[in-house]
Design an enzyme around this catalytic site. Structure first.
Site, short mmCIF file in Angstrom:
data_model
loop_
_atom_site.label_atom_id
_atom_site.label_comp_id
_atom_site.label_asym_id
_atom_site.label_seq_id
_atom_site.Cartn_x
_atom_site.Cartn_y
_atom_site.Cartn_z
N VAL A 291 5.90 -12.04 -1.74
CA VAL A 291 6.13 -12.66 -0.44
C VAL A 291 6.23 -11.53 0.56
CG1 VAL A 291 7.69 -14.05 0.97
CG2 VAL A 291 7.30 -14.66 -1.42
N ASN A 438 -11.92 5.56 -5.45
CA ASN A 438 -13.10 6.01 -6.20
C ASN A 438 -14.18 6.60 -5.30
OD1 ASN A 438 -11.78 5.07 -8.52
ND2 ASN A 438 -12.63 3.03 -8.28
N GLY A 489 6.48 -2.47 0.21
CA GLY A 489 7.83 -2.60 0.74
C GLY A 489 8.29 -1.37 1.49
#
Length: 572
Positions: A291, A438, A489
């Site tokens: 979330v 990559n 976060g």
């Protein structure tokens, strides 16, 4: 005998005498022009001004050396660092370096032998990338200007293509050798009779009443050493910005705008991970992975981050069991491994949304429609369906496209699969999450985001699994004009570094009065749109009032990844 320098200082106030003196001593014409330009200014430091003036005529810096080395990323996994050295005014000088983020498809609960094989493959890939940078790429890019990004990226692309062809040829030879070995060692008893394994029991029928999920597409193989291409391209971009004495985000914006400097720049809105549902879901919720919170556009980025931090602290307090010390990182997740989510492992063609609870593709669309109607402040769903389920992507976009963003992330993992000529090879969606991993090159992102803009998709720059402390991702997002940036976060140094960089860019743009206010606008999809058509062909022109009035002044905009938040969580 009076020296030339002493004579120059004595004649500092007389331009004519100085010019006559140096003409008599056969001073080069360029130096005479410099003196003529400088004497009327009467500078305090004539030699410093002269040096600055003549530096304009020096040769442009060129690349003289590339250095690759193996370093560790944010979770202790090996990755690649690329350093750029340039020849500046006849001296070799270190200009910049970049550290690539690593990316893995191995789930956290993988078997030990699978994890061991993945770690060996990662080490081999990094070692190969270091070898490419220090040998082939170092020789190939020497004496090129770091500002020639397109030329460098073209050479990197050709080099990578050559390596891919070499790998294919090696595989063909190995397969041929194995086939010969199998023919010489096989026995008649070892040969299976055709059709025996596929025989079905008589009378057994397969139910086809409900539409099922299409089979998973095969994963694209990653060439060992491909990190060298992406790392070198990004390092060259940083060197070009340093040599041009401009921020990296402005250098990227100039590349995208064909050297037209943007008058205003909009910052991407951060998608801040608040809750990792795989860790904290008490109901064994399979569908929701994370979330995320998106600060409202009416706030500055600094104000939005402060508000998210307040909500994060309150969530930590609510979720922590009584009597326990607070957990240090609520929204932290173990990165470097892909998460094993339920929606990626359907059972009998259905999505498992809770442990033991399954829904068909049609039922999933109905569930999401009900969800968004019930929680109008959910403004984005990322990967609400599997990427192969294109028909349902089409249906969900027709039903919810005017109410929230429907974002594809899994489908955009490899940039090489996204573009087919001038079309986007994606399910119908509002936009995509792009990751710099990559063999991705800066020119690839510039071209692809331009194509996405033209087809009115939104672009989100996302942080790969194995993050590094390199904050170049933020400059890329700003320079490319991404609508959102997905950094995880507000915890751990490698993430906070990127948030701090975003705050610094906001401050710089505000000081220069080039900061443009962000806005959110949803676009309705045509009812009969087909996945194979271009999005620009099926979306009507955007309306100014397409943003629902009730969302224009939210306290905090909530964004859920793939599904609603847990039932016992309050996120408003």
């Amino acid at each position: 005998m009076e020296s030339g320098g002493r004579r120059l200082r004595r004649l500092q106030g007389s331009r004519e005498e100085a010019a006559a003196y140096y003409r008599g001593h056969r001073v080069p014409q360029r130096l005479e022009e410099a003196l003529n330009a400088l004497f009327p200014q009467r500078p305090a430091d004539i030699y410093g001004e002269l040096a600055n003036y003549l530096s304009k005529f020096s040769k442009a810096p060129v690349i003289c050396k590339l250095v690759g080395r193996k370093v560790l990323d944010g979770v202790g996994q090996p990755t690649l660092e690329v350093e750029i050295y340039c020849r500046v005014k006849n001296y070799e000088k270190r200009i910049c370096s970049t550290v690539m983020s690593s990316h893995s498809q191995i789930p956290e609960n993988a078997l030990p032998e699978t994890t061991e094989a993945d770690e060996k493959e990662r080490n081999d890939s990094v070692n190969t990338a270091v070898e490419w940078v220090n040998e082939s790429l170092n020789t190939m890019l020497r004496d090129l200007k770091p500002t020639e990004q397109c030329k460098v990226d073209k050479m990197l692309g050709e080099y990578f293509t050559k390596k891919v062809e070499e790998k294919k040829e090696t595989q063909k030879q190995e397969e041929a050798a194995e086939a010969i070995l199998a023919l010489t060692s096989c026995t008649p008893s070892a040969t299976a009779l055709p059709g025996k394994k596929k025989a079905a029991k008589p009378g057994k029928k397969v139910a086809v009443a409900e539409r099922t999920i299409p089979p998973a597409e095969p994963a694209e193989s990653v060439l060992c050493g491909s990190l060298a291409i992406g790392g070198t391209s990004l390092a060259i971009a940083k060197a070009g910005a340093t040599i041009s004495r401009i921020p990296l985000y402005l250098h990227i914006a100039l590349l995208k705008g064909n050297q037209d400097s943007p008058k205003e720049i909009t910052l991407p809105l951060p998608m801040v991970t608040l809750l990792n549902c795989e860790k904290f879901s008490p109901a064994k919720l399979k569908l929701v992975k994370e979330v995320m919170l998106i600060p409202p556009v009416q706030l500055s980025l600094k104000q939005g981050i402060e508000r998210v931090l307040d909500i994060q602290k309150e969530m930590m307090r609510l979720l922590e069991p009584p009597g326990k010390a607070p957990s240090p990182q609520l929204a932290d997740s173990k990165k470097g491994r892909a998460h094993n989510t339920g929606k990626k492992a359907p059972v009998k063609g259905k999505y498992e949304i809770l442990t033991g609870t399954f829904k068909s593709p049609d039922e999933m669309v109905d569930m999401y429609v009900e969800l968004i109607n019930k929680f109008p402040f959910i403004i984005a769903l990322i990967d609400p369906l599997r990427k192969e389920d294109r028909q349902q992507w089409n249906n969900i976009c027709c039903n919810l496209g005017s109410k929230c963003y429907l974002i594809a992330e899994d489908a955009a993992t490899y940039l090489s699969k996204l573009k087919t000529d001038q079309d986007i090879n994606l399910p119908t969606c509002s936009g995509v999450v792009l990751k710099y991993i990559n063999q991705t090159k800066v020119s690839d992102l510039v071209e692809l985001t331009g194509l996405l803009d033209g087809q009115r998709h939104i672009t989100i720059l996302g942080s790969p699994d194995g993050e590094s402390s390199d904050d170049s991702l933020v400059d890329l997002a700003v320079g490319l004009g991404a609508r959102f940036i997905k950094l995880g976060g507000l915890s751990r140094g490698e993430r906070v570094t990127k948030y701090n960089r975003l705050l610094a860019i906001e401050e710089e743009l505000a000081k220069n009065r080039t900061l443009r206010e962000a806005h959110l606008e949803f676009v309705a999809f045509a009812e009969e749109s087909q996945p194979e058509k271009q999005l620009s062909d099926v979306i009507p022109p955007p309306k100014q009032d397409s943003l629902p009035p009730q969302r224009s002044q939210p306290a905090l905009q909530v964004r859920s990844l793939s599904a609603p938040p847990p039932e016992n969580s309050t996120l408003t």
